[in-house]
Scaffold this active site. Structure first.
Site, PDB file in Angstrom:
ATOM      1  N   HIS A  58     -51.706  22.933  -0.974  1.00 60.44           N
ATOM      2  CA  HIS A  58     -51.481  21.493  -1.045  1.00 60.44           C
ATOM      3  C   HIS A  58     -52.798  20.758  -0.837  1.00 60.44           C
ATOM      4  CE1 HIS A  58     -47.287  22.532  -0.833  1.00 60.44           C
ATOM      5  NE2 HIS A  58     -46.904  21.259  -0.766  1.00 60.44           N
TER       6      HIS A  58
ATOM      7  N   GLN B 276       0.828  -1.201   0.000  1.00 61.66           N
ATOM      8  CA  GLN B 276       0.000   0.000   0.000  1.00 61.66           C
ATOM      9  C   GLN B 276       0.862   1.251   0.000  1.00 61.66           C
ATOM     10  OE1 GLN B 276      -2.902  -1.286  -0.344  1.00 61.66           O
ATOM     11  NE2 GLN B 276      -3.850   0.656  -0.852  1.00 61.66           N
TER      12      GLN B 276
ATOM     13  N   GLU C  68      -9.927   2.273   4.240  1.00 61.27           N
ATOM     14  CA  GLU C  68     -10.268   1.940   2.854  1.00 61.27           C
ATOM     15  C   GLU C  68     -10.136   0.430   2.646  1.00 61.27           C
ATOM     16  OE1 GLU C  68      -8.638   3.054  -1.650  1.00 61.27           O
ATOM     17  OE2 GLU C  68      -7.382   3.414   0.118  1.00 61.27           O
ATOM     18  N   HIS C  69      -8.996  -0.121   3.040  1.00 59.35           N
ATOM     19  CA  HIS C  69      -8.744  -1.563   2.981  1.00 59.35           C
ATOM     20  C   HIS C  69      -8.436  -2.051   4.394  1.00 59.35           C
ATOM     21  CE1 HIS C  69      -7.080   0.257  -0.785  1.00 59.35           C
ATOM     22  NE2 HIS C  69      -7.776  -0.712  -1.364  1.00 59.35           N
TER      23      HIS C  69
ATOM     24  N   HIS D 275       2.064   3.102  -3.324  1.00 58.80           N
ATOM     25  CA  HIS D 275       1.189   3.937  -4.130  1.00 58.80           C
ATOM     26  C   HIS D 275       1.631   5.393  -4.135  1.00 58.80           C
ATOM     27  CE1 HIS D 275      -2.218   1.607  -5.594  1.00 58.80           C
ATOM     28  NE2 HIS D 275      -2.228   0.930  -4.462  1.00 58.80           N
TER      29      HIS D 275
ATOM     30  N   ASP E 112      -7.199  -5.535  -5.513  1.00 61.17           N
ATOM     31  CA  ASP E 112      -6.836  -4.492  -6.471  1.00 61.17           C
ATOM     32  C   ASP E 112      -7.012  -4.965  -7.913  1.00 61.17           C
ATOM     33  OD1 ASP E 112      -6.197  -2.588  -4.603  1.00 61.17           O
ATOM     34  OD2 ASP E 112      -4.053  -3.049  -4.585  1.00 61.17           O
TER      35      ASP E 112
END
Length: 440
Positions: free
Chosen positions: A427, A265, A334-335, A268, A368
């Protein structure tokens, strides 16, 4: 290498104590605002100027010729082709089961509400092209959109000097494999503005990119800022921040696996977050030794080291796995990997995560590319309230309300009462006018 946060022996709220990458999108919004406004006003010249400034490339025409997309597919390495096709097949299998069906509820005799699921008409898919190239992102965005029934798909990806001003060849090949033929060599905030407003895309001012209804796909802080600025003009999937992984692990975890997953990770981006949550000091020491061994051997060692030693990464020591569960729920990664004994049991107790990877043989890297799941996931704690990209992201629920005269007559007194309570007499009149003799 990893920063340590010791939460043992206390009951503190972990949210304020956990590491998190700092990303000031609001500052970036002001920086990209002039670019977005220039694209809205001038189209192609503004996009080309921004491309020259930020990408160092000036494409003569922004739309990628069909023959260039076909050539990229034809030149694709056979192993890469096989891997992309397998990724597409598995993703289609999972996303096909997400398609919702219309449903009609009979509220009362003669009164029904039907919920229809209608796909977004035209979608722009952004594929980054900075530190890495992401043909897998094409798969993850296109497959659910196609499964939802989106009529028109367009891909925008930054021009690459090494590819003659076209987007990365593997990105183009992935588009070809998925049947996407409208692709633009445009990146950054200028690409997002082009998709949102529509723009001329050639020097003659004749060829145009029509505006889209929704923009999806990750990008850097300036892409995120443009999506924030244009939200409302178009729908967006999310504001993607730096990627992140959290690993909940105990003594049963293999330290080599844990270290490798943290590194994967971290490669990235220098802002990527890698967080280990564990009650085991022995595991921490073993993982540190593995990091010392594995990091120097990885291709992007400098980037990985920056990410792992940054304030957004670290080890969180907890009293036990129950306390660790509270931490990962507060972090909302996220993960999230679960590398513990009885991993599935712990995974089923997690409430907040973009995606959960269960056990030693389900690393994030699998998700991924080839698990069949989607890798476009909420970051920055947004998994507490948001989901990853799916077929549902591209569908809108529309209610069809159908009442007969008798069904309306029976409920009319309640409508009239509520209209009076809210001081909205028109209404009530809109119902009463249908029954001039009264509803009794």
């Amino acid at each position: 290498m990893l920063n340590r946060i010791d939460l043992r022996g206390g009951d503190r709220d972990p949210r304020r104590l956990l590491p998190r990458a700092q990303l000031d999108v609001s500052v970036a919004v002001e920086r990209i605002r002039p670019i977005v406004e220039a694209v809205r006003e001038h189209g192609y010249p503004a996009i080309r100027q921004a491309s020259e400034r930020f990408d160092g490339v000036c494409p003569e025409r922004l739309r990628v010729p069909a023959e260039a997309i076909a050539a990229a597919e034809a030149a694709l390495d056979p192993q890469v082709r096989a891997a992309l096709l397998e990724s597409i097949t598995r993703a289609r299998r999972v996303h096909a089961d997400q398609r919702r069906t219309d449903h009609t509820t009979q509220v009362v005799p003669g009164g029904t509400v039907t919920e229809r699921w209608v796909p977004v008409d035209r979608v722009g898919l952004y594929v980054p092209g900075g530190l890495a190239m992401y043909p897998s992102t094409v798969v993850m965005n296109v497959v659910p959109a196609q499964a939802a029934g989106v009529r028109s798909l367009v891909v925008a990806s930054p021009p690459q000097r090494a590819n003659g001003g076209l987007p990365d060849a593997r990105v183009l090949a992935a588009c070809a494999l998925l049947g996407v033929d409208e692709v633009y060599a445009a990146g950054g905030a200028q690409a997002v503005a082009m998709l949102a407003y529509g723009a001329t895309v050639d020097p003659t001012g004749v060829e145009r990119c029509d505006p889209v209804d929704m923009i999806t796909g990750p990008g850097n802080v300036y892409v995120t800022a443009a999506k924030r600025l244009l939200r409302g003009t178009v729908g967006i999937d999310a504001e993607a921040g730096p990627t992140e992984i959290a690993i909940l692990a105990d003594d049963s975890a293999d330290p080599a696996h844990v270290a490798a997953d943290l590194i994967s990770q971290a490669e990235h981006d220098p802002l990527a977050a890698s967080v280990l949550v564990t009650p085991s000091e022995a595991l921490v020491e073993a993982v540190e030794r593995e990091l010392a061994r594995q990091v120097p051997a990885t291709k992007h060692a400098e980037r990985v080291t920056t990410a792992l030693t940054g304030e957004q990464s670290g080890v969180v020591l907890v009293d036990d796995l129950s306390a660790g569960l509270r931490v990962v729920d507060a972090y909302a990664a996220e993960h999230l990997e679960i590398q513990t004994e009885n991993a599935r049991e712990w995974a089923l107790r997690v409430r907040n995560a973009g995606a959960i990877f269960v056990g030693a043989w389900s690393p994030v890297s699998l998700g991924d590319y080839c698990a069949g799941s989607n890798h476009v996931l909420p970051t920055g704690g947004c998994a507490r309230h948001s989901s990853g990209l799916s077929v549902q992201s591209f569908l809108r629920g529309v209610h069809l309300v159908e009442y007969t005269e008798q069904a309306l007559r029976e409920v009319a007194p309640h409508v009239l009462t509520l209209a009076e309570v809210e001081d909205l007499p028109a209404h009530g009149q809109a119902v009463g006018v249908r029954f001039p003799g009264g509803t009794a």
